[in-house]
Design a protein around this motif. Structure first.
Motif, short mmCIF file in Angstrom:
data_model
loop_
_atom_site.label_atom_id
_atom_site.label_comp_id
_atom_site.label_asym_id
_atom_site.label_seq_id
_atom_site.Cartn_x
_atom_site.Cartn_y
_atom_site.Cartn_z
N THR A 1 0.82 -1.21 0.00
CA THR A 1 0.00 0.00 0.00
C THR A 1 0.86 1.26 0.00
O THR A 1 0.32 2.36 -0.14
CB THR A 1 -0.90 0.01 1.23
N LEU A 2 2.18 1.13 0.16
CA LEU A 2 3.04 2.30 0.14
C LEU A 2 3.16 2.84 -1.28
O LEU A 2 3.27 2.08 -2.23
CB LEU A 2 4.44 1.94 0.66
N PRO A 3 3.14 4.15 -1.47
CA PRO A 3 3.27 4.70 -2.82
C PRO A 3 4.70 4.50 -3.34
O PRO A 3 5.67 4.54 -2.58
CB PRO A 3 2.96 6.19 -2.62
N HIS A 4 4.82 4.27 -4.64
CA HIS A 4 6.13 4.16 -5.27
C HIS A 4 6.71 5.56 -5.47
O HIS A 4 6.02 6.46 -5.94
CB HIS A 4 6.03 3.47 -6.62
N SER A 5 7.97 5.75 -5.13
CA SER A 5 8.63 7.01 -5.47
C SER A 5 9.28 6.93 -6.84
O SER A 5 9.63 7.96 -7.42
CB SER A 5 9.67 7.38 -4.40
N THR A 6 9.43 5.71 -7.38
CA THR A 6 9.86 5.55 -8.78
C THR A 6 8.68 5.87 -9.67
O THR A 6 7.58 5.36 -9.48
CB THR A 6 10.34 4.12 -9.04
N LYS A 7 8.91 6.71 -10.68
CA LYS A 7 7.79 7.11 -11.54
C LYS A 7 8.23 7.26 -12.98
O LYS A 7 9.38 7.60 -13.28
CB LYS A 7 7.18 8.43 -11.05
#
Length: 263
Positions: free
Chosen positions: A239-245
């Motif tokens: 559920t943690l957001p990805h900081s890779t985008k």
């Protein structure tokens, strides 16, 4: 119990995940997830990605690092990853190897960038023994003075990741999407990509030789156990957001417009 068996009893476990042609964005999302939510040590091997893709470090600025006009024209994907390091373009000639470890996994190894880099240099020096004049040059892997491996790291409270893109082969035309970095290692000596880089395939007999020797060398530090990607993907989603985008076309166009205004 043999001596080898006795050593294996005290070695920490490392899960080995071998993949092929997994898109680099998917790989980076998986690595970020394992770094932040797993308690296990991991080695991830991905033999190539599915299409040419530019990958920048977490603080990278597109206007400073890539040729935005040609990137937009040719619709080259641009990713900003969760780790530091420089900018690379990866494709079907790239081999990716990543280590995700607990801070206490390797006795005596201080969990800071330079000691981790030095440890990996020692590891690959053994892997590549007899295949060329290997050096850890600043933060790069090189044969003599020609780079073939770029590294990036992230270190969090109890864990760290060190991942590498290895140039088994590359298309020199793809390098034209990258600018010469303003902050470059001294050993580069302002050389253009064609004079600075080399292909691993010119030194090492086969990819499988390189990968198998890497896994064997890890056996000096870990009890390496193969693991299946399906066993990870079937777990509840993180559920943690990805900081890779993946940067949007609009973001790249905005960066190009700003760059043109500053000329």
């Amino acid at each position: 119990m043999t001596l080898a068996q006795a050593r294996n009893v005290v070695l920490p476990c490392m899960k080995l995940l071998r993949m092929s042609a997994v898109p680099i964005l998917e790989q980076l999302h998986l690595e970020e997830r394992l770094l932040r939510t797993s308690v296990d040590n991991w080695c991830i091997v991905n033999d190539r990605t599915n299409r040419p893709t530019i990958v920048m470090g977490v603080s990278g600025r597109p206007s400073e690092l890539i040729e935005l006009k040609s990137v937009l024209r040719d619709q080259i994907p641009v990713i900003k990853r969760f780790t530091g390091g420089g900018t690379v373009i990866v494709d079907d000639g790239t081999v990716f190897i990543s280590f995700i470890c607990n801070k206490n996994a390797i006795p005596g190894l201080q969990p800071y960038p330079h000691p981790i880099m030095s440890w990996t240099g020692q590891l690959y020096s053994e892997v590549l023994r007899g295949f060329g004049d290997f050096h850890l040059r600043e933060n790069d892997y090189a044969f003599n003075s020609h780079k073939f491996g770029g590294n990036a790291q992230s270190i969090i409270k109890e864990r760290w990741i060190h991942h590498t893109s290895f140039l088994w082969d590359y298309d020199i035309k793809n390098m034209e999407y990258l600018k010469l970095p303003t902050r470059a290692p001294k050993y580069r000596s302002a050389r253009p990509h064609v004079d600075f880089l080399c292909r691993m395939k010119e030194y090492v007999p086969s990819k499988s030789t390189f990968i198998e020797r890497t896994i064997k060398s890890l056996g000096s530090y870990f009890l390496v156990k193969p693991f299946d990607l399906d066993d990870i993907t079937t777990e509840p989603p993180c559920t943690l957001p990805h900081s890779t985008k993946l940067l949007s076309r609009q973001e790249l166009e905005d960066a190009y417009s700003s760059q043109c205004e500053n000329l």
